[in-house]
Design a protein around this motif. Structure first.
Motif, PDB file in Angstrom:
ATOM      1  N   HIS A 173       0.831  -1.207   0.000  1.00 50.47           N
ATOM      2  CA  HIS A 173       0.000   0.000   0.000  1.00 50.47           C
ATOM      3  C   HIS A 173       0.867   1.260   0.000  1.00 50.47           C
ATOM      4  CE1 HIS A 173      -3.866  -2.054   1.731  1.00 50.47           C
ATOM      5  NE2 HIS A 173      -3.517  -2.505   0.539  1.00 50.47           N
ATOM      6  N   ALA A 174       1.947   1.234   0.782  1.00 48.68           N
ATOM      7  CA  ALA A 174       2.835   2.398   0.846  1.00 48.68           C
ATOM      8  C   ALA A 174       3.513   2.639  -0.499  1.00 48.68           C
ATOM      9  CB  ALA A 174       3.878   2.197   1.947  1.00 48.68           C
ATOM     10  N   ALA A 175       3.924   1.557  -1.165  1.00 43.46           N
ATOM     11  CA  ALA A 175       4.601   1.690  -2.459  1.00 43.46           C
ATOM     12  C   ALA A 175       3.669   2.249  -3.529  1.00 43.46           C
ATOM     13  CB  ALA A 175       5.152   0.344  -2.903  1.00 43.46           C
ATOM     14  N   LEU A 176       2.369   2.022  -3.373  1.00 42.18           N
ATOM     15  CA  LEU A 176       1.390   2.485  -4.365  1.00 42.18           C
ATOM     16  C   LEU A 176       0.536   3.638  -3.821  1.00 42.18           C
ATOM     17  CD1 LEU A 176       0.265  -1.041  -5.601  1.00 42.18           C
ATOM     18  CD2 LEU A 176       1.529   0.637  -6.957  1.00 42.18           C
ATOM     19  N   ALA A 177       1.020   4.300  -2.784  1.00 45.85           N
ATOM     20  CA  ALA A 177       0.219   5.334  -2.113  1.00 45.85           C
ATOM     21  C   ALA A 177      -0.247   6.430  -3.073  1.00 45.85           C
ATOM     22  CB  ALA A 177       1.024   5.949  -0.963  1.00 45.85           C
ATOM     23  N   GLU A 178       0.612   6.830  -3.999  1.00 45.92           N
ATOM     24  CA  GLU A 178       0.240   7.894  -4.938  1.00 45.92           C
ATOM     25  C   GLU A 178      -0.839   7.445  -5.912  1.00 45.92           C
ATOM     26  OE1 GLU A 178       3.707   9.299  -6.878  1.00 45.92           O
ATOM     27  OE2 GLU A 178       4.597  10.170  -5.057  1.00 45.92           O
ATOM     28  N   HIS A 179      -1.028   6.150  -6.040  1.00 42.94           N
ATOM     29  CA  HIS A 179      -2.028   5.606  -6.964  1.00 42.94           C
ATOM     30  C   HIS A 179      -3.339   5.247  -6.263  1.00 42.94           C
ATOM     31  CE1 HIS A 179       1.044   5.186 -10.146  1.00 42.94           C
ATOM     32  NE2 HIS A 179       1.853   4.820  -9.161  1.00 42.94           N
TER      33      HIS A 179
END
Length: 344
Positions: free
Chosen positions: A259-265
């Protein structure tokens, strides 16, 4: 709640300002029929009328404000204040700046308070859902342990009969089976005890959300597809497709890292309980390979979307299918890696 207390104090201050003649500014040297007292009464009456009109609009803004409409409501109230200043120009009647700022702050605080209330409701809803999911997982573990224990008792009985008869044929095979069952029971016990162990899943729903959105969540179920099937219930028109299943002893942490790695998405930037992301399965695979690595059980970039395709592959009310939604990335899979054994 702190927001509620601040709002109550502010509203009390607003009432005090209105009652103390601090809400409206106006000239006081008017005379009517040569009487300064009648002139003051006229100014006072007009000031009260203007304040009532302003407060009616301010109250309406407070009642109807939503977190995403704060700017619009503030602008609306500013225009009302400007209109009152224009209409009261002759007697220099206008809403005091401090009073206007207080009512604007009331709008902002109300919106913040409503936002916090909604967040709390969502948190409670998510916690209840987590508890329900945990209860389902617990029942899964109990059923599996009962099944394994029954099978274990069966093999123990068969072994005892062989040993009682003095026969050695098949004893080694039964003992091996009992060892496997003991390991399986220990595995289920370990899964049951470790509340962080489970499966992280990546799923999509081409017919409902299009090709550029995925959902990333986790489940402690022994059979993760049970949870995915539940998500494809009556709330969405089609079932979800599974792109990845990742078993981890720390599925909670793995899910958080993804979730953190894709936070901007993230689709919903306000409510982080909603686990949808603007990303194609191919884009998510690159993140998974970097974060999950060898834990990846399987990966499919091409969604089957069987129900959607059988329904005509429509993305609107029109009859023609939208070819743009077909994924352009060829299907790819990784060799499966089995999780720790939990069944015989």
């Amino acid at each position: 709640m702190a927001y509620k207390e601040r709002l109550n104090r502010l509203q009390q201050s607003i009432k005090t300002m209105a009652r103390g003649d601090q809400a409206v500014l106006a000239v006081t040297n008017w005379t009517v029929n040569g009487s300064s007292r009648e002139g003051a009464a006229m100014v006072r009456d007009f000031s009260r009328l203007m304040l009532r009109a302003y407060n009616a609009e301010a109250d309406n803004c407070v009642r109807n404000v939503k977190p995403h409409r704060v700017a619009a409501m503030v602008d609306r109230l500013a225009k009302v204040r400007a209109t009152i200043a224009r209409l009261g120009k002759t007697m220099d009647i206008q809403i005091a700046g401090s009073y206007h700022e207080a009512r604007v702050m009331e709008i902002r605080l109300t919106a913040d308070y409503l936002g916090k209330v909604e967040e709390e409701k969502e948190r409670v809803r998510a916690e209840r859902e987590r508890q329900r999911e945990e209860e389902r997982a617990r029942r899964d573990f109990e059923r599996e342990k009962a099944r394994l224990a029954k099978e274990q008792a069966h093999y123990q009985s068969a072994l005892a009969k062989l040993q009682a008869s003095g026969s050695t044929a098949g004893v080694e095979e039964l003992q091996q089976k009992l060892e496997e069952l003991a390991d399986a029971i220990a595995g289920v016990d370990a899964r049951d005890a470790n509340v962080r162990a489970g499966y992280v899943y990546v799923i999509s729903n081409l017919g409902a959300f299009g090709p550029d959105m995925v959902k990333i969540g986790m489940t402690r179920r022994l059979e993760p597809q049970d949870r995915i099937r539940e998500l494809g219930d009556a709330s969405v028109p089609f079932r979800f497709d599974t792109h990845a299943l990742i078993f981890s002893e720390d599925a909670v942490g793995l899910e958080s890292r993804l979730h953190a790695a894709l936070a901007e998405h993230r689709v919903n930037q306000v409510n982080t309980q909603r686990e949808f992301f603007y990303a194609t399965p191919a884009e998510v695979r690159a993140v998974l390979e970097r974060i999950a690595g060898q834990h990846l059980l399987e990966y499919r970039e091409m969604p089957e979307a069987l129900e959607w395709r059988a329904s005509g592959a429509r993305t609107s009310r029109g009859n023609a299918p939208d070819r743009a939604v077909e994924p352009s990335v060829p299907a790819a899979t990784m060799p499966p890696v089995a999780p720790p054994a939990v069944t015989a």
